[in-house]
Motif scaffolding. Structure first.
Motif, PDB file in Angstrom:
ATOM      1  N   VAL A 178      18.503 -95.811   3.711  1.00  0.00           N
ATOM      2  CA  VAL A 178      17.774 -94.879   2.839  1.00  0.00           C
ATOM      3  C   VAL A 178      18.564 -93.573   2.757  1.00  0.00           C
ATOM      4  N   LEU A 179      18.815 -93.098   1.541  1.00  0.00           N
ATOM      5  CA  LEU A 179      19.599 -91.886   1.341  1.00  0.00           C
ATOM      6  C   LEU A 179      18.750 -90.658   1.647  1.00  0.00           C
ATOM      7  N   SER A 180      19.197 -89.840   2.613  1.00  0.00           N
ATOM      8  CA  SER A 180      18.501 -88.602   2.969  1.00  0.00           C
ATOM      9  C   SER A 180      19.205 -87.438   2.301  1.00  0.00           C
ATOM     10  N   GLU A 181      18.419 -86.576   1.593  1.00  0.00           N
ATOM     11  CA  GLU A 181      18.992 -85.517   0.762  1.00  0.00           C
ATOM     12  C   GLU A 181      18.739 -84.113   1.292  1.00  0.00           C
ATOM     13  N   ALA A 182      18.190 -83.990   2.475  1.00  0.00           N
ATOM     14  CA  ALA A 182      17.958 -82.680   3.106  1.00  0.00           C
ATOM     15  C   ALA A 182      17.578 -82.934   4.570  1.00  0.00           C
ATOM     16  N   MET A 183      17.319 -81.825   5.308  1.00  0.00           N
ATOM     17  CA  MET A 183      16.941 -81.965   6.712  1.00  0.00           C
ATOM     18  C   MET A 183      15.837 -80.976   7.031  1.00  0.00           C
ATOM     19  N   VAL A 184      14.769 -81.477   7.656  1.00  0.00           N
ATOM     20  CA  VAL A 184      13.680 -80.603   8.081  1.00  0.00           C
ATOM     21  C   VAL A 184      14.085 -79.922   9.377  1.00  0.00           C
ATOM     22  N   MET A 185      13.880 -78.591   9.466  1.00  0.00           N
ATOM     23  CA  MET A 185      14.334 -77.820  10.606  1.00  0.00           C
ATOM     24  C   MET A 185      13.248 -77.758  11.676  1.00  0.00           C
ATOM     25  N   CYS A 186      13.684 -78.001  12.924  1.00  0.00           N
ATOM     26  CA  CYS A 186      12.743 -78.101  14.033  1.00  0.00           C
ATOM     27  C   CYS A 186      13.249 -77.346  15.252  1.00  0.00           C
ATOM     28  N   ALA A 187      12.276 -76.874  16.069  1.00  0.00           N
ATOM     29  CA  ALA A 187      12.598 -76.395  17.416  1.00  0.00           C
ATOM     30  C   ALA A 187      12.638 -77.633  18.302  1.00  0.00           C
ATOM     31  N   SER A 188      13.662 -77.729  19.168  1.00  0.00           N
ATOM     32  CA  SER A 188      13.874 -79.013  19.811  1.00  0.00           C
ATOM     33  C   SER A 188      14.258 -78.894  21.278  1.00  0.00           C
ATOM     34  N   THR A 189      13.658 -79.774  22.079  1.00  0.00           N
ATOM     35  CA  THR A 189      14.092 -80.041  23.455  1.00  0.00           C
ATOM     36  C   THR A 189      14.133 -81.562  23.600  1.00  0.00           C
ATOM     37  N   PRO A 190      14.728 -82.071  24.675  1.00  0.00           N
ATOM     38  CA  PRO A 190      14.734 -83.529  24.847  1.00  0.00           C
ATOM     39  C   PRO A 190      13.321 -84.118  24.925  1.00  0.00           C
ATOM     40  N   GLU A 191      12.368 -83.348  25.371  1.00  0.00           N
ATOM     41  CA  GLU A 191      11.024 -83.870  25.560  1.00  0.00           C
ATOM     42  C   GLU A 191      10.067 -83.544  24.413  1.00  0.00           C
ATOM     43  N   LYS A 192      10.375 -82.487  23.644  1.00  0.00           N
ATOM     44  CA  LYS A 192       9.428 -82.038  22.624  1.00  0.00           C
ATOM     45  C   LYS A 192      10.179 -81.519  21.396  1.00  0.00           C
ATOM     46  N   VAL A 193       9.662 -81.858  20.224  1.00  0.00           N
ATOM     47  CA  VAL A 193      10.229 -81.381  18.961  1.00  0.00           C
ATOM     48  C   VAL A 193       9.083 -80.891  18.083  1.00  0.00           C
ATOM     49  N   GLU A 194       9.228 -79.674  17.506  1.00  0.00           N
ATOM     50  CA  GLU A 194       8.211 -79.092  16.635  1.00  0.00           C
ATOM     51  C   GLU A 194       8.841 -78.681  15.299  1.00  0.00           C
ATOM     52  N   ILE A 195       8.159 -78.990  14.190  1.00  0.00           N
ATOM     53  CA  ILE A 195       8.604 -78.525  12.881  1.00  0.00           C
ATOM     54  C   ILE A 195       8.350 -77.021  12.790  1.00  0.00           C
ATOM     55  N   LEU A 196       9.367 -76.265  12.342  1.00  0.00           N
ATOM     56  CA  LEU A 196       9.213 -74.809  12.228  1.00  0.00           C
ATOM     57  C   LEU A 196       8.186 -74.447  11.163  1.00  0.00           C
ATOM     58  N   ASP A 197       7.433 -73.379  11.428  1.00  0.00           N
ATOM     59  CA  ASP A 197       6.405 -72.902  10.490  1.00  0.00           C
ATOM     60  C   ASP A 197       6.960 -71.798   9.596  1.00  0.00           C
ATOM     61  N   PRO A 198       6.850 -71.930   8.266  1.00  0.00           N
ATOM     62  CA  PRO A 198       7.215 -70.827   7.367  1.00  0.00           C
ATOM     63  C   PRO A 198       6.237 -69.673   7.550  1.00  0.00           C
ATOM     64  N   PRO A 199       6.627 -68.441   7.155  1.00  0.00           N
ATOM     65  CA  PRO A 199       5.699 -67.311   7.250  1.00  0.00           C
ATOM     66  C   PRO A 199       4.505 -67.499   6.317  1.00  0.00           C
ATOM     67  N   SER A 200       3.397 -66.842   6.671  1.00  0.00           N
ATOM     68  CA  SER A 200       2.187 -66.925   5.854  1.00  0.00           C
ATOM     69  C   SER A 200       2.468 -66.412   4.436  1.00  0.00           C
ATOM     70  N   GLY A 201       1.957 -67.124   3.464  1.00  0.00           N
ATOM     71  CA  GLY A 201       2.142 -66.727   2.064  1.00  0.00           C
ATOM     72  C   GLY A 201       3.383 -67.314   1.421  1.00  0.00           C
ATOM     73  N   SER A 202       4.119 -68.149   2.145  1.00  0.00           N
ATOM     74  CA  SER A 202       5.335 -68.758   1.584  1.00  0.00           C
ATOM     75  C   SER A 202       4.982 -69.736   0.467  1.00  0.00           C
ATOM     76  N   GLN A 203       5.875 -69.825  -0.502  1.00  0.00           N
ATOM     77  CA  GLN A 203       5.701 -70.727  -1.636  1.00  0.00           C
ATOM     78  C   GLN A 203       6.850 -71.728  -1.682  1.00  0.00           C
ATOM     79  N   ILE A 204       6.584 -72.854  -2.342  1.00  0.00           N
ATOM     80  CA  ILE A 204       7.624 -73.869  -2.518  1.00  0.00           C
ATOM     81  C   ILE A 204       8.828 -73.234  -3.229  1.00  0.00           C
ATOM     82  N   GLY A 205      10.026 -73.431  -2.673  1.00  0.00           N
ATOM     83  CA  GLY A 205      11.260 -72.907  -3.274  1.00  0.00           C
ATOM     84  C   GLY A 205      11.686 -71.563  -2.739  1.00  0.00           C
TER      85      GLY A 205
END
Length: 317
Positions: free
Chosen positions: A226-253
């Protein structure tokens, strides 16, 4: 080869020269005889000086004759003598200002198609002009850039294209148990496909209909077909990974930048230059859970900073 007329003229000139030389020798003999009767040899010295001056005048007349012939398109050929081919010299000759000067390197000019032969190129002169702002001379000199000189590339976060996107749908990869396949809206008019190895860390229901930070200028690559066209940014350790939160009020783009590192991101990162690999170690979540690059926060201008939900002092990837 010289024509018969040229050879004839050379012979005539040689005869004239011999006559002049014979006359000079005769005068010298007469001078010597006259000088012998003079006390102290004063008259001999005077006559020798006159003879030398006469010789210079003969040389001058000979050179002027050559100039006149050149001007009229006559090809010049060196005159033979006992020492070989010798060109007449213009040393100590005063030439009319209307005639071109003759130097020792061009005493016998050669014409072609009735045009004077090209002279040697003179070295370029350095040209100065006045600097009106300072009154100091300004050097105008063309400088050539060194060929193949390596250009140092900027290597900072401004080369990475971080944007806010929305995961509209997510499902498990059909051929990989650890991968999600997401559809992401980045405000481009069409959705991108993103493959993420988050199955072990983020439940499927929390992948649906949420905002996240995406790096959008990686070269697309297939992950298990499957062709991947971007990467979701995460805070990461070997045991735990969290998707980063955009600031409040953020819009698509919305664009995510680091104020201290301005610049336009690459349209697409060149994998051979290892830009992402070089910059990744400097992307971290700090002790206050703020995503940062070299200690400076990632932010959406006017809306706030990007954060991790719970992790701090960890790598971003």
């Amino acid at each position: 080869m010289a024509s018969a007329s040229i050879l004839a003229r050379l012979q005539q000139r040689a005869v004239m020269a011999e006559k002049i030389i014979a006359e000079l020798k005769g005068q010298i003999d007469s001078i010597k005889q006259a000088a012998a009767s003079q006390a102290g040899g004063v008259e001999e010295v005077r006559l020798k000086d006159e003879n030398e001056e006469l010789r210079k005048q003969v040389d001058a007349l000979q050179v002027q004759l050559i100039l006149a012939e050149v001007k009229n398109g006559v090809k010049q050929v060196p005159m033979p003598n006992k020492k070989g081919l010798v060109a007449p010299t213009s040393k100590d000759v005063i030439i009319d200002k209307t005639e071109p000067p003759i130097t020792s390197s061009s005493a016998i000019p050669v014409t072609k198609n009735n045009k004077a032969s090209e002279t040697k190129k003179q070295p370029k002169e350095t040209v100065y002009s006045n600097n009106l702002s300072t009154g100091e001379p300004k050097l105008k000199k063309e400088k050539k850039a060194a060929k193949n000189e390596p250009v140092e590339e900027k290597m900072d976060v401004s080369r990475l294209d971080f944007r806010i996107g929305k995961i509209t749908t997510a499902e498990k990869h059909p051929d990989a148990d650890s991968l999600y396949v997401e559809k992401v809206d980045l405000g481009e008019g069409k959705e991108r496909t993103v493959v993420s190895g988050l199955v072990k860390f983020v439940p499927l229901e929390k992948m649906q209909d949420r905002l996240a930070v995406f790096m959008c200028n990686l070269k697309p690559a297939k992950m298990r077909g499957v062709l991947s066209e971007a990467m979701v940014m995460c805070a990461s350790t070997p045991e735990k990974v969290e998707i980063l939160d955009p600031p409040s009020g953020s819009q698509i783009g919305d664009v995510v930048t680091v104020k201290d590192f301005p610049g336009e991101p690459d349209k697409q990162l060149n994998p051979k230059k290892k830009v992402w690999e070089s910059l990744k170690p400097d992307l971290r979540v700090n002790s206050e859970k703020v995503a940062s690059f070299r200690g400076k926060p990632l932010a959406v201008e006017g809306k706030g900073v990007v954060t991790a939900p719970t992790l701090s002092d960890v790598q971003i990837q």
